[in-house]
Design a protein around this motif. Structure first.
Motif, mmCIF file in Angstrom:
data_model
loop_
_atom_site.group_PDB
_atom_site.id
_atom_site.type_symbol
_atom_site.label_atom_id
_atom_site.label_comp_id
_atom_site.label_asym_id
_atom_site.label_seq_id
_atom_site.Cartn_x
_atom_site.Cartn_y
_atom_site.Cartn_z
ATOM 1 N N GLU A 1 -7.480 -1.936 5.410
ATOM 2 C CA GLU A 1 -8.364 -1.741 4.266
ATOM 3 C C GLU A 1 -7.572 -1.789 2.956
ATOM 4 N N GLY B 1 -15.988 -5.790 1.674
ATOM 5 C CA GLY B 1 -14.652 -5.228 1.543
ATOM 6 C C GLY B 1 -13.537 -6.207 1.862
ATOM 7 N N TYR B 2 -12.327 -5.672 1.864
ATOM 8 C CA TYR B 2 -11.133 -6.470 2.116
ATOM 9 C C TYR B 2 -10.291 -5.794 3.193
ATOM 10 N N ASN B 3 -10.187 -6.422 4.349
ATOM 11 C CA ASN B 3 -9.298 -5.987 5.414
ATOM 12 C C ASN B 3 -8.217 -7.051 5.530
ATOM 13 N N LYS C 1 -6.662 -11.891 -5.187
ATOM 14 C CA LYS C 1 -8.111 -11.711 -5.030
ATOM 15 C C LYS C 1 -8.836 -13.027 -5.289
ATOM 16 N N ASP D 1 -7.945 -1.969 -1.523
ATOM 17 C CA ASP D 1 -8.797 -1.764 -2.697
ATOM 18 C C ASP D 1 -8.101 -2.327 -3.937
ATOM 19 N N ASP E 1 -9.123 -2.336 -6.816
ATOM 20 C CA ASP E 1 -9.444 -1.539 -8.009
ATOM 21 C C ASP E 1 -8.747 -0.190 -8.033
ATOM 22 N N ASP E 2 -7.755 0.022 -7.159
ATOM 23 C CA ASP E 2 -7.024 1.295 -7.091
ATOM 24 C C ASP E 2 -5.525 1.015 -7.213
ATOM 25 N N ARG F 1 0.833 -1.195 0.000
ATOM 26 C CA ARG F 1 0.000 0.000 0.000
ATOM 27 C C ARG F 1 0.869 1.246 0.000
#
Length: 474
Positions: free
Chosen positions: A200, A230-232, A216, A202, A204-205, A182
Motif C-alpha cells: 500500500e 488505490g496503489y499497491n 504517479k 500513499d 499524498d503522505d 516507505r
C-alpha cells in the motif's frame, strides 16, 4: 557477477525490546563461496573518483565532493567484482543495508527497462560505497539513492534500508530509473524476501512515503495499475509467480508466524502484508533465530522428521548454505551517541554461527574478522564454513552442540557490551575509540575461541558416528 539472494528484517524502535532501531539482512550468494570481511573505511579512503567494476559506470566527481564520514562495511574481500560493501553504520550513527534483490514485471520493463550493465548503471556493488558516507539521517539515504538512480540508472531491481536512532526507511528501485520508499512505523516490523515488497502506497503522505517525482503520472499514462482503487506497488511493479510462492513468500510467512502466531495464512500466499506488528517486543536473538530458520516444526524442514523428502525441498529456507554474511545494524537510544551504533555480524550459514555485537565508533576491526580470500582457519569466516559443513552431516547430533555454543557466545558478548557501556559512558574522542576497539577485539576472540571449541566437540561426537569403522563387537 555476484548473485545475492537475501532476507531483510526491519524493526522499529517501539517494536524492539530495548527501544533501538534495527535493520538486518542475510547476504546470500550462489554455489561459489564468496568470502566476506569486516572493515572500517576512513574518510581519506573514500574514493574521490569512482568507476564500477561490473558496469564501468563513472560517477561525476561532483557527486563525491561532500566531506565523507567514517563508516563500517562488510565487503567482498576478493574485490574481483567491486567493493560490495553490503552494510554499515557511519560516524553520525546512520545505518544502511544494501541490497535485497527483488522482482519486477514486463509492464514496467516495457516502460522503463533495466539498463544492460554493458551500457552502465549502478548495482549492489556500488550503493553502500556511494551512499553511506554522506548520510546524516535515514531519509538522507532515500534522497541520495533516489538521486543516483534517476541520474545514472540501475541494471537490477534492488531493495535497501536506512536507519537512524528514530526512523527506518525502506527503498525499492523500479525499472531502470525510478524508485519508491516507505517509512516503517515505529511500532512495526517488516520481513522482505527477494520480491518487490512495498504494498500500500500513499502519494499524498510525504512524511511516510516517497517516490520518483513522475511515478504517479507514469503509472497512469501506461495503465500499470491492475487494482480498481488505490496503489499497491507490489501489484503494480512486482511479480506474483510460482517461483515467489516457493522461493520468497514462505520465508516471510514463517517469520510472520514466529513474530505473531495469529498471523496464519499459507506459505505461498502472495499478498502477505509489508507492515506488520508482533505479539511481543523483538530482540536481537529473535532476529538471529529468524535469519537462521529452516521451517522448524513444519514438514518443510530439511533437518526435520515430519515431512516427506519432497516436502523438505518444497520451499527455500532463510538459514541456508549460501548465507555468507549476516548483519543486524542497531542504533540504540539508551546509551550516549558514541556508543549507540552496533553492527551485529556473523559469517557463514546462520544455522551454525553466532552474532557478534561490534561497536561501530572505531578505527579498526578484529584480526579474525579480516577475512582472507583463500581458506584460512585463523579467520572466522572459514572456521564457520567448516563447522557448518560438518554440522550439516548430522544435524540431530551437532545441532544441540551449536545451540549451546550460540547461547554461550551471545551471553558472553552481552556481558562484555554491558561492561563496556558502563566503563566507557563518559569517554570521548580517541579514548572512547580505543576502549571500543578493545571491546570489539575481546568479543571477536571470545566467539572465535568458542567456535574452535565447538569444532572440537563436533569432532569428538562425530568420531563414533563415522561410516568407515569396524569393531569386533559390532
Amino acid at each position: 557477477m555476484k548473485q545475492t539472494e537475501c532476507t531483510t528484517i526491519l524493526v522499529g524502535k517501539k517494536a524492539s525490546i530495548d527501544g533501538s532501531t534495527m535493520i538486518a539482512r542475510s547476504e546470500d550468494g550462489g554455489r561459489t563461496i564468496i568470502p566476506e570481511g569486516f572493515k572500517v573505511v576512513m574518510p581519506n579512503e573514500q574514493p574521490k573518483h569512482y568507476e564500477s567494476v561490473i558496469s564501468h559506470q563513472k560517477i561525476d566527481d561532483s557527486d563525491l565532493a561532500q566531506t565523507p564520514l567514517r563508516y563500517t562495511s562488510a565487503p567482498d574481500v576478493s574485490g574481483k567484482n567491486g567493493i560490495w560493501a553490503a552494510a554499515g553504520i557511519n560516524s553520525d550513527n546512520v545505518a544502511m543495508t544494501a541490497t535485497e534483490t527483488i522482482t519486477t514485471n514486463s509492464r514496467i520493463q516495457g516502460v522503463d527497462p533495466l539498463l544492460d550493465p554493458k551500457d552502465g548503471g549502478l548495482g549492489e556493488e556500488d550503493f553502500v560505497t556511494l551512499t553511506l558516507p554522506y548520510l546524516h539521517s535515514a531519509f538522507d539515504g532515500v534522497r541520495r539513492v533516489g538521486y543516483l538512480v534517476e541520474k545514472y540508472g540501475t541494471y537490477e531491481m534492488n531493495g535497501m534500508a536506512f536507519s537512524d536512532k528514530d526512523t527506518i526507511w525502506y527503498l525499492e528501485t523500479i525499472g531502470g530509473h525510478h524508485w519508491i520508499a516507505r517509512r516503517i512505523p515505529d511500532d512495526a516490523y517488516v520481513i522482505a524476501p527477494n520480491r518487490l515488497n512495498i504494498d500500500e502506497f500513499d502519494f499524498d503522505d510525504p512524511d511516510n512515503f516517497a517516490a520518483s517525482s513522475d511515478l504517479k503520472d507514469l503509472i497512469k499514462k501506461y495503465h500499470l495499475n491492475p487494482d480498481r482503487e488505490g496503489y499497491n506497488m507490489r501489484h503494480i511493479f512486482g511479480s506474483s509467480t510460482i517461483k515467489d510462492a516457493h522461493y520468497n513468500n514462505p520465508r516471510a510467512w514463517y517469520i510472520h508466524n514466529y513474530f505473531d502466531p495469529d498471523f496464519g495464512g499459507n506459505p505461498g500466499d502472495q499478498d502477505q502484508a509489508f507492515i506488520c506488528h508482533a505479539n511481543r517486543l523483538i530482540s536481537v536473538e529473535d532476529i538471529k533465530w529468524a535469519e537462521s530458520s529452516h521451517y522448524q516444526d513444519t514438514p518443510y524442514d530439511a533437518y526435520g522428521d515430519q515431512g516427506t523428502p519432497e516436502q523438505k525441498k518444497t520451499f527455500r529456507p532463510i538459514g541456508i548454505n549460501r548465507n555468507f554474511e549476516t548483519h543486524i545494524l542497531q542504533i540504540r537510544n539508551d546509551v550516549p551517541a558514541g556508543l549507540a551504533g552496533v553492527q551485529w555480524l556473523a559469517f557463514g550459514p546462520n544455522t551454525f554461527n553466532s552474532m557478534v555485537p561490534f561497536y561501530t565508533n572505531v578505527t579498526e576491526t578484529p584480526e579474525s574478522f579480516q577475512t582472507t580470500p583463500k581458506f584460512n582457519l585463523s579467520k572466522i569466516f572459514w572456521l564457520n564454513k567448516l563447522t557448518a559443513q560438518l554440522g550439516d552431516t548430522n544435524y540431530r547430533v551437532y545441532g544441540e552442540l551449536e545451540d549451546a555454543f550460540e547461547q554461550k557466545s551471545l551471553a558472553q558478548c552481552h556481558k562484555i557490551e554491558h561492561d563496556t557501556d558502563e566503563a566507557a559512558k563518559d569517554l570521548k574522542g580517541e579514548d572512547l575509540e580505543k576502549a571500543l576497539n578493545a571491546a570489539n577485539d575481546k568479543m571477536a576472540k571470545t566467539v572465535y575461541n568458542n567456535t574452535v571449541d565447538l569444532l572440537g566437540q563436533m569432532v569428538e561426537e562425530g568420531h563414533g558416528l563415522m561410516t568407515l569403522k569396524y569393531d569386533l563387537l559390532d
